[in-house]
Enzyme design. Structure first.
Site, PDB file in Angstrom:
ATOM      1  N   GLY A  10       0.810  -1.214   0.000  1.00  0.00           N
ATOM      2  CA  GLY A  10       0.000   0.000   0.000  1.00  0.00           C
ATOM      3  C   GLY A  10       0.844   1.265   0.000  1.00  0.00           C
ATOM      4  CB  VAL A  12       1.357   4.319   4.711  1.00  0.00           C
ATOM      5  CG1 VAL A  12       2.242   4.427   5.937  1.00  0.00           C
ATOM      6  CG2 VAL A  12       0.480   5.561   4.571  1.00  0.00           C
ATOM      7  CG  ASP A  43      -7.025 -11.902   3.978  1.00  0.00           C
ATOM      8  OD1 ASP A  43      -7.243 -11.058   4.884  1.00  0.00           O
ATOM      9  OD2 ASP A  43      -7.852 -12.181   3.091  1.00  0.00           O
ATOM     10  CG  LEU A  44      -3.962  -8.718   8.858  1.00  0.00           C
ATOM     11  CD1 LEU A  44      -4.097  -7.227   9.184  1.00  0.00           C
ATOM     12  CD2 LEU A  44      -2.990  -9.363   9.840  1.00  0.00           C
ATOM     13  CB  THR A  69      -7.899   3.511   3.475  1.00  0.00           C
ATOM     14  OG1 THR A  69      -7.770   3.056   2.117  1.00  0.00           O
ATOM     15  CG2 THR A  69      -6.796   2.894   4.302  1.00  0.00           C
ATOM     16  CE1 TYR A 131     -10.086   4.549   7.533  1.00  0.00           C
ATOM     17  CE2 TYR A 131     -10.259   6.893   8.038  1.00  0.00           C
ATOM     18  CZ  TYR A 131      -9.487   5.787   7.729  1.00  0.00           C
ATOM     19  OH  TYR A 131      -8.121   5.922   7.633  1.00  0.00           O
TER      20      TYR A 131
HETATM   21  N1  LIG Z   1      -3.717   7.419   2.839  1.00  0.00           N
HETATM   22  C1  LIG Z   1      -4.129   8.313   3.741  1.00  0.00           C
HETATM   23  O1  LIG Z   1      -4.317   9.502   3.396  1.00  0.00           O
HETATM   24  C2  LIG Z   1      -4.372   7.912   5.166  1.00  0.00           C
HETATM   25  C3  LIG Z   1      -4.921   8.874   6.028  1.00  0.00           C
HETATM   26  C4  LIG Z   1      -5.136   8.538   7.347  1.00  0.00           C
HETATM   27  C5  LIG Z   1      -4.827   7.276   7.823  1.00  0.00           C
HETATM   28  N2  LIG Z   1      -4.322   6.344   6.983  1.00  0.00           N
HETATM   29  C6  LIG Z   1      -4.052   5.013   7.532  1.00  0.00           C
HETATM   30  O2  LIG Z   1      -2.774   4.559   7.132  1.00  0.00           O
HETATM   31  C7  LIG Z   1      -2.790   3.146   6.912  1.00  0.00           C
HETATM   32  C8  LIG Z   1      -2.248   2.852   5.527  1.00  0.00           C
HETATM   33  O3  LIG Z   1      -3.074   3.528   4.579  1.00  0.00           O
HETATM   34  P1  LIG Z   1      -2.726   3.503   3.006  1.00  0.00           P
HETATM   35  O4  LIG Z   1      -3.289   4.726   2.419  1.00  0.00           O
HETATM   36  O5  LIG Z   1      -1.296   3.152   2.800  1.00  0.00           O
HETATM   37  O6  LIG Z   1      -3.645   2.271   2.553  1.00  0.00           O
HETATM   38  P2  LIG Z   1      -3.612   1.457   1.188  1.00  0.00           P
HETATM   39  O7  LIG Z   1      -2.764   2.116   0.174  1.00  0.00           O
HETATM   40  O8  LIG Z   1      -5.038   1.151   0.861  1.00  0.00           O
HETATM   41  O9  LIG Z   1      -2.876   0.100   1.602  1.00  0.00           O
HETATM   42  C9  LIG Z   1      -3.489  -0.814   2.458  1.00  0.00           C
HETATM   43  C10 LIG Z   1      -2.580  -2.006   2.599  1.00  0.00           C
HETATM   44  O10 LIG Z   1      -3.181  -2.952   3.460  1.00  0.00           O
HETATM   45  C11 LIG Z   1      -3.246  -4.222   2.842  1.00  0.00           C
HETATM   46  N3  LIG Z   1      -4.431  -4.898   3.377  1.00  0.00           N
HETATM   47  C12 LIG Z   1      -5.710  -4.454   3.340  1.00  0.00           C
HETATM   48  N4  LIG Z   1      -6.503  -5.307   4.005  1.00  0.00           N
HETATM   49  C13 LIG Z   1      -5.719  -6.302   4.477  1.00  0.00           C
HETATM   50  C14 LIG Z   1      -5.957  -7.489   5.222  1.00  0.00           C
HETATM   51  N5  LIG Z   1      -7.197  -7.845   5.629  1.00  0.00           N
HETATM   52  N6  LIG Z   1      -4.910  -8.290   5.524  1.00  0.00           N
HETATM   53  C15 LIG Z   1      -3.663  -7.952   5.129  1.00  0.00           C
HETATM   54  N7  LIG Z   1      -3.371  -6.853   4.412  1.00  0.00           N
HETATM   55  C16 LIG Z   1      -4.390  -6.036   4.096  1.00  0.00           C
HETATM   56  C17 LIG Z   1      -3.325  -3.903   1.351  1.00  0.00           C
HETATM   57  O11 LIG Z   1      -2.915  -5.010   0.586  1.00  0.00           O
HETATM   58  P3  LIG Z   1      -3.325  -5.170  -0.986  1.00  0.00           P
HETATM   59  O12 LIG Z   1      -3.393  -3.782  -1.551  1.00  0.00           O
HETATM   60  O13 LIG Z   1      -2.216  -6.000  -1.541  1.00  0.00           O
HETATM   61  O14 LIG Z   1      -4.639  -5.851  -0.982  1.00  0.00           O
HETATM   62  C18 LIG Z   1      -2.331  -2.753   1.282  1.00  0.00           C
HETATM   63  O15 LIG Z   1      -1.011  -3.248   1.299  1.00  0.00           O
HETATM   64  C19 LIG Z   1      -4.254   2.707   7.118  1.00  0.00           C
HETATM   65  O16 LIG Z   1      -4.392   2.149   8.392  1.00  0.00           O
HETATM   66  C20 LIG Z   1      -5.052   3.989   7.032  1.00  0.00           C
HETATM   67  O17 LIG Z   1      -6.233   3.947   7.820  1.00  0.00           O
HETATM   68  C21 LIG Z   1      -4.083   6.630   5.668  1.00  0.00           C
END
Ligand SMILES: NC(=O)c1ccc[n+]([C@@H]2O[C@H](COP(=O)([O-])OP(=O)(O)OC[C@H]3O[C@@H](n4cnc5c(N)ncnc54)[C@H](OP(=O)(O)O)[C@@H]3O)[C@@H](O)[C@H]2O)c1
Length: 297
Positions: A10, A12, A43-44, A69, A131
């Site tokens: 993902g 981050v 997969d969690l 997200t 969320y």
């Molecule tokens: N992006 C933002 O602006 C933002 C803002 C506030 C908070 N956050 C927090 O930061 C964290 C990372 O966000 P992000 O934007 O990097 O998210 P992202 O790009 O959607 O990436 C999510 C990651 O989690 C993996 N994943 C999802 N469900 C899963 C599961 N059940 N088991 C194992 N892996 C799983 C995905 O794998 P696949 O893609 O391979 O399926 C991907 O690697 C999240 O907790 C989010 O709430 C992000």
């Protein structure tokens, strides 16, 4: 340091993985649905596989950069939102306590109601959508399990290179290339934050064995989407990524007029005062956009 990064495919997680490798850490990253070279599938939803991976890799730290997200999606499916954003990370916290690993859980300033941002780490959350409720519930459960020893970065408006190219900077550049007008909320404020900075700050905090809540965010604490759009447009034009045109490339509507399924906290920016006490270069935005192409392509 030996680090397991869950969600390394993902936005981050991929930056945390790259930063940890650059610092010489022993790192293992996982993906779920989007395979990436050198990552393992996890997969969690599968507690047996999760336990087995944590037990066999024996990290010093587990970084949870996963979760669901999609804010409007969570509103329509609260059960999935709580399972993926709260119950699964809580399960990881229990495993970390059992095995003696340290734990990082990524949270968000969306846990505030948005009436009084930018928010410090000490302000009282009051989530207004599903969320945010799932993320705030997770923070509390994780700290209860780990007795306040988890490290919880809160982030907002993250951008940077990602395989799925879904973050706002990609959306703006795509719209500009297609000469398509975007509709932006006029009243939602936050800190645009490069994921590479988040990774650098996080590894710095992990090195110091910090715990507790940390806002990891760029220093524009009250940036509107329209202002962010203009910063991206100007940086992309300077690098000739998009054509220069005089057309009005966005239209602003109030959040109420946009009728998004989930309520949005309007002033949800993060105060970066605490971060600035540790990292003197905290919040370099917008100068980081100088290298927008290198950071995206
Ligand atoms: N992006 C933002 O602006 C933002 C803002 C506030 C908070 N956050 C927090 O930061 C964290 C990372 O966000 P992000 O934007 O990097 O998210 P992202 O790009 O959607 O990436 C999510 C990651 O989690 C993996 N994943 C999802 N469900 C899963 C599961 N059940 N088991 C194992 N892996 C799983 C995905 O794998 P696949 O893609 O391979 O399926 C991907 O690697 C999240 O907790 C989010 O709430 C992000």
């Amino acid at each position: 340091m030996r680090i397991l990064i869950i969600g390394a495919s993902g936005l981050v997680g991929s930056h945390v993985l790259a930063e940890a490798k650059a610092r010489g850490c022993e790192v293992l990253g996982t993906y779920r649905n989007h395979p990436v070279d050198d990552l393992v599938r996890l997969d969690l939803e599968d507690p047996v596989a999760t336990r087995s991976l944590l037990e066999s890799f024996r990290p010093d730290w587990v970084v949870h950069a996963a979760g669901w997200t999609w804010v409007d999606g969570c509103e329509k499916d609260p059960a999935r939102a709580f399972r993926e954003n709260c119950e699964q990370p809580e399960m990881l916290a229990h495993l970390c306590r059992e095995f003696g690993y340290r734990f990082v859980y990524f949270s968000t300033t969306y846990i505030f109601d948005g009436t009084a941002g930018p928010y410090t780490e000490e302000d009282k959350p009051n989530p207004i959508n599903i969320y945010a409720r799932s993320k705030w519930a997770a923070e509390q459960k994780i700290q209860a399990v780990l007795e306040g020893q988890a490290l919880i970065p809160r982030v907002i408006c993250v951008w940077g290179r990602e395989t799925q190219q879904k973050n706002f900077v990609y959306q703006v550049i795509k719209a500009l290339k297609e000469a398509r007008q975007m509709t932006l909320p006029s009243d939602q404020l936050g800190n645009p934050t490069w994921a590479g900075d988040i990774a650098r700050w996080l590894l710095g905090l992990m090195n110091r064995r910090e715990s507790g809540v940390w806002n990891l965010a760029g220093n524009l604490e009250n940036c509107t989407r329209a202002e962010w759009f203009c910063l991206i447009r100007d940086a992309a034009r300077a690098e000739q990524l998009v054509p220069i045109s005089d057309s009005n490339a966005y239209v602003s509507l109030s959040t109420a007029e946009m009728k998004q399924p989930a309520l949005r906290p309007l002033h949800a920016g993060a105060s970066v005062r605490k971060l600035g006490l540790v990292f003197s270069d905290a919040g370099r935005y917008p100068s980081e956009l100088d290298c927008i192409e290198r950071r995206l392509l």
